[in-house]
Scaffold this motif. Sequence first.
Motif, PDB file in Angstrom:
ATOM      1  N   THR A   1       0.839  -1.199   0.000  1.00 61.08           N
ATOM      2  CA  THR A   1       0.000   0.000   0.000  1.00 61.08           C
ATOM      3  C   THR A   1       0.872   1.246   0.000  1.00 61.08           C
ATOM      4  O   THR A   1       0.609   2.201  -0.737  1.00 61.08           O
ATOM      5  CB  THR A   1      -0.933   0.006   1.231  1.00 61.08           C
ATOM      6  OG1 THR A   1      -1.682  -1.185   1.256  1.00 61.08           O
ATOM      7  CG2 THR A   1      -1.862   1.198   1.205  1.00 61.08           C
ATOM      8  N   PHE A   2       1.923   1.219   0.811  1.00 60.87           N
ATOM      9  CA  PHE A   2       2.848   2.349   0.887  1.00 60.87           C
ATOM     10  C   PHE A   2       3.543   2.566  -0.456  1.00 60.87           C
ATOM     11  O   PHE A   2       3.617   3.692  -0.958  1.00 60.87           O
ATOM     12  CB  PHE A   2       3.877   2.104   1.994  1.00 60.87           C
ATOM     13  CG  PHE A   2       4.968   3.135   2.072  1.00 60.87           C
ATOM     14  CD1 PHE A   2       4.680   4.449   2.397  1.00 60.87           C
ATOM     15  CD2 PHE A   2       6.285   2.799   1.809  1.00 60.87           C
ATOM     16  CE1 PHE A   2       5.681   5.409   2.477  1.00 60.87           C
ATOM     17  CE2 PHE A   2       7.293   3.745   1.883  1.00 60.87           C
ATOM     18  CZ  PHE A   2       6.990   5.043   2.217  1.00 60.87           C
ATOM     19  N   LYS A   3       4.041   1.480  -1.065  1.00 61.92           N
ATOM     20  CA  LYS A   3       4.736   1.605  -2.356  1.00 61.92           C
ATOM     21  C   LYS A   3       3.795   2.148  -3.430  1.00 61.92           C
ATOM     22  O   LYS A   3       4.191   2.996  -4.237  1.00 61.92           O
ATOM     23  CB  LYS A   3       5.308   0.257  -2.788  1.00 61.92           C
ATOM     24  CG  LYS A   3       6.529  -0.157  -2.003  1.00 61.92           C
ATOM     25  CD  LYS A   3       7.049  -1.509  -2.478  1.00 61.92           C
ATOM     26  CE  LYS A   3       8.274  -1.931  -1.697  1.00 61.92           C
ATOM     27  NZ  LYS A   3       8.762  -3.248  -2.131  1.00 61.92           N
TER      28      LYS A   3
ATOM     29  N   MET B   1       4.272   5.695  -5.556  1.00 58.84           N
ATOM     30  CA  MET B   1       4.262   5.776  -7.027  1.00 58.84           C
ATOM     31  C   MET B   1       3.179   6.751  -7.505  1.00 58.84           C
ATOM     32  O   MET B   1       3.438   7.572  -8.394  1.00 58.84           O
ATOM     33  CB  MET B   1       4.040   4.384  -7.642  1.00 58.84           C
ATOM     34  CG  MET B   1       5.199   3.424  -7.394  1.00 58.84           C
ATOM     35  SD  MET B   1       6.816   4.085  -7.888  1.00 58.84           S
ATOM     36  CE  MET B   1       6.622   4.165  -9.637  1.00 58.84           C
ATOM     37  N   LYS B   2       1.999   6.668  -6.939  1.00 54.42           N
ATOM     38  CA  LYS B   2       0.924   7.585  -7.330  1.00 54.42           C
ATOM     39  C   LYS B   2       1.290   9.023  -6.992  1.00 54.42           C
ATOM     40  O   LYS B   2       1.024   9.939  -7.763  1.00 54.42           O
ATOM     41  CB  LYS B   2      -0.387   7.203  -6.632  1.00 54.42           C
ATOM     42  CG  LYS B   2      -0.999   5.935  -7.161  1.00 54.42           C
ATOM     43  CD  LYS B   2      -2.248   5.564  -6.380  1.00 54.42           C
ATOM     44  CE  LYS B   2      -2.804   4.240  -6.816  1.00 54.42           C
ATOM     45  NZ  LYS B   2      -3.924   3.792  -5.984  1.00 54.42           N
ATOM     46  N   ARG B   3       1.925   9.227  -5.829  1.00 54.18           N
ATOM     47  CA  ARG B   3       2.323  10.571  -5.415  1.00 54.18           C
ATOM     48  C   ARG B   3       3.384  11.123  -6.361  1.00 54.18           C
ATOM     49  O   ARG B   3       3.354  12.297  -6.709  1.00 54.18           O
ATOM     50  CB  ARG B   3       2.834  10.520  -3.962  1.00 54.18           C
ATOM     51  CG  ARG B   3       3.138  11.856  -3.377  1.00 54.18           C
ATOM     52  CD  ARG B   3       1.877  12.600  -3.048  1.00 54.18           C
ATOM     53  NE  ARG B   3       2.248  13.915  -2.536  1.00 54.18           N
ATOM     54  CZ  ARG B   3       1.421  14.899  -2.403  1.00 54.18           C
ATOM     55  NH1 ARG B   3       0.154  14.749  -2.707  1.00 54.18           N
ATOM     56  NH2 ARG B   3       1.817  16.071  -1.944  1.00 54.18           N
ATOM     57  N   LYS B   4       4.342  10.277  -6.765  1.00 56.49           N
ATOM     58  CA  LYS B   4       5.373  10.720  -7.716  1.00 56.49           C
ATOM     59  C   LYS B   4       4.728  11.180  -9.019  1.00 56.49           C
ATOM     60  O   LYS B   4       5.080  12.205  -9.579  1.00 56.49           O
ATOM     61  CB  LYS B   4       6.377   9.603  -7.993  1.00 56.49           C
ATOM     62  CG  LYS B   4       7.408   9.402  -6.933  1.00 56.49           C
ATOM     63  CD  LYS B   4       8.381   8.308  -7.341  1.00 56.49           C
ATOM     64  CE  LYS B   4       9.370   8.014  -6.262  1.00 56.49           C
ATOM     65  NZ  LYS B   4      10.295   6.931  -6.628  1.00 56.49           N
TER      66      LYS B   4
ATOM     67  N   LEU C   1       2.873  14.491  -8.435  1.00 54.06           N
ATOM     68  CA  LEU C   1       3.786  15.622  -8.304  1.00 54.06           C
ATOM     69  C   LEU C   1       4.514  15.904  -9.607  1.00 54.06           C
ATOM     70  O   LEU C   1       4.910  17.040  -9.859  1.00 54.06           O
ATOM     71  CB  LEU C   1       4.808  15.372  -7.173  1.00 54.06           C
ATOM     72  CG  LEU C   1       4.214  15.328  -5.768  1.00 54.06           C
ATOM     73  CD1 LEU C   1       5.252  14.848  -4.773  1.00 54.06           C
ATOM     74  CD2 LEU C   1       3.665  16.679  -5.369  1.00 54.06           C
ATOM     75  N   GLY C   2       4.669  14.879 -10.442  1.00 55.53           N
ATOM     76  CA  GLY C   2       5.361  15.053 -11.724  1.00 55.53           C
ATOM     77  C   GLY C   2       4.529  15.756 -12.774  1.00 55.53           C
ATOM     78  O   GLY C   2       5.054  16.235 -13.780  1.00 55.53           O
ATOM     79  N   ARG C   3       3.220  15.835 -12.549  1.00 58.70           N
ATOM     80  CA  ARG C   3       2.342  16.511 -13.518  1.00 58.70           C
ATOM     81  C   ARG C   3       2.619  17.998 -13.588  1.00 58.70           C
ATOM     82  O   ARG C   3       2.393  18.622 -14.604  1.00 58.70           O
ATOM     83  CB  ARG C   3       0.872  16.297 -13.163  1.00 58.70           C
ATOM     84  CG  ARG C   3       0.372  14.945 -13.551  1.00 58.70           C
ATOM     85  CD  ARG C   3      -1.115  14.897 -13.487  1.00 58.70           C
ATOM     86  NE  ARG C   3      -1.496  14.450 -12.135  1.00 58.70           N
ATOM     87  CZ  ARG C   3      -2.673  14.646 -11.603  1.00 58.70           C
ATOM     88  NH1 ARG C   3      -3.600  15.295 -12.258  1.00 58.70           N
ATOM     89  NH2 ARG C   3      -2.955  14.201 -10.404  1.00 58.70           N
ATOM     90  N   GLY C   4       3.082  18.575 -12.472  1.00 60.37           N
ATOM     91  CA  GLY C   4       3.425  20.001 -12.426  1.00 60.37           C
ATOM     92  C   GLY C   4       2.251  20.818 -12.569  1.00 60.37           C
ATOM     93  O   GLY C   4       1.929  21.806 -12.918  1.00 60.37           O
TER      94      GLY C   4
END
Length: 161
Positions: free
Chosen positions: A146-148, A152-155, A158-161
């Motif tokens: 769940t943490f991993k 990945m979803k958070r990355k 955040l990468g969408r900018g």
Amino acid sequence: MVNEITKLKQALEHERNLNNNLRNALLGQDNADDVLKQAHTFKKQAESLQEENRKLREELDFIKRGRTTTQAINKRVDKSNAYTVSIICMMIQGKKMEDICNTLSISQSTYYRAVSAEAISDSQHMKDLYTYYKGIFDEHNITEETFKDWVMKRKKYLGRG
């Protein structure tokens, strides 16, 4: 320190009210059971404040001995990482920023630091957090998978900018 003073003032005011209620109860003006319940509640609050004062005294003594000692630095880093893990767990559980900040008694800047792009993008840091603070994840019933997935979803988010 301001919160401690405010809590102590509130505790003192509560004690005064309790004393007045006890006096009234002894004079037969109030229900004695209610007064006893209030006394029990006050006792719990007083114990909680005493424990908080003890922790604050320990922290103050620790700071007085040196803020830059390795032990002091490690303790601050550990406390910061524990907050980060608690914030992440609560985010995974779907809690809102306001609720998280209120629950942990932290500022919004501490919240944002914990979930910033720099923190999340450091894969080794995220692995270390799970390894060293597994107990906190377990308290919140968050599995490693769940943490991993959240990382990945958070990355991606955040990468969408």
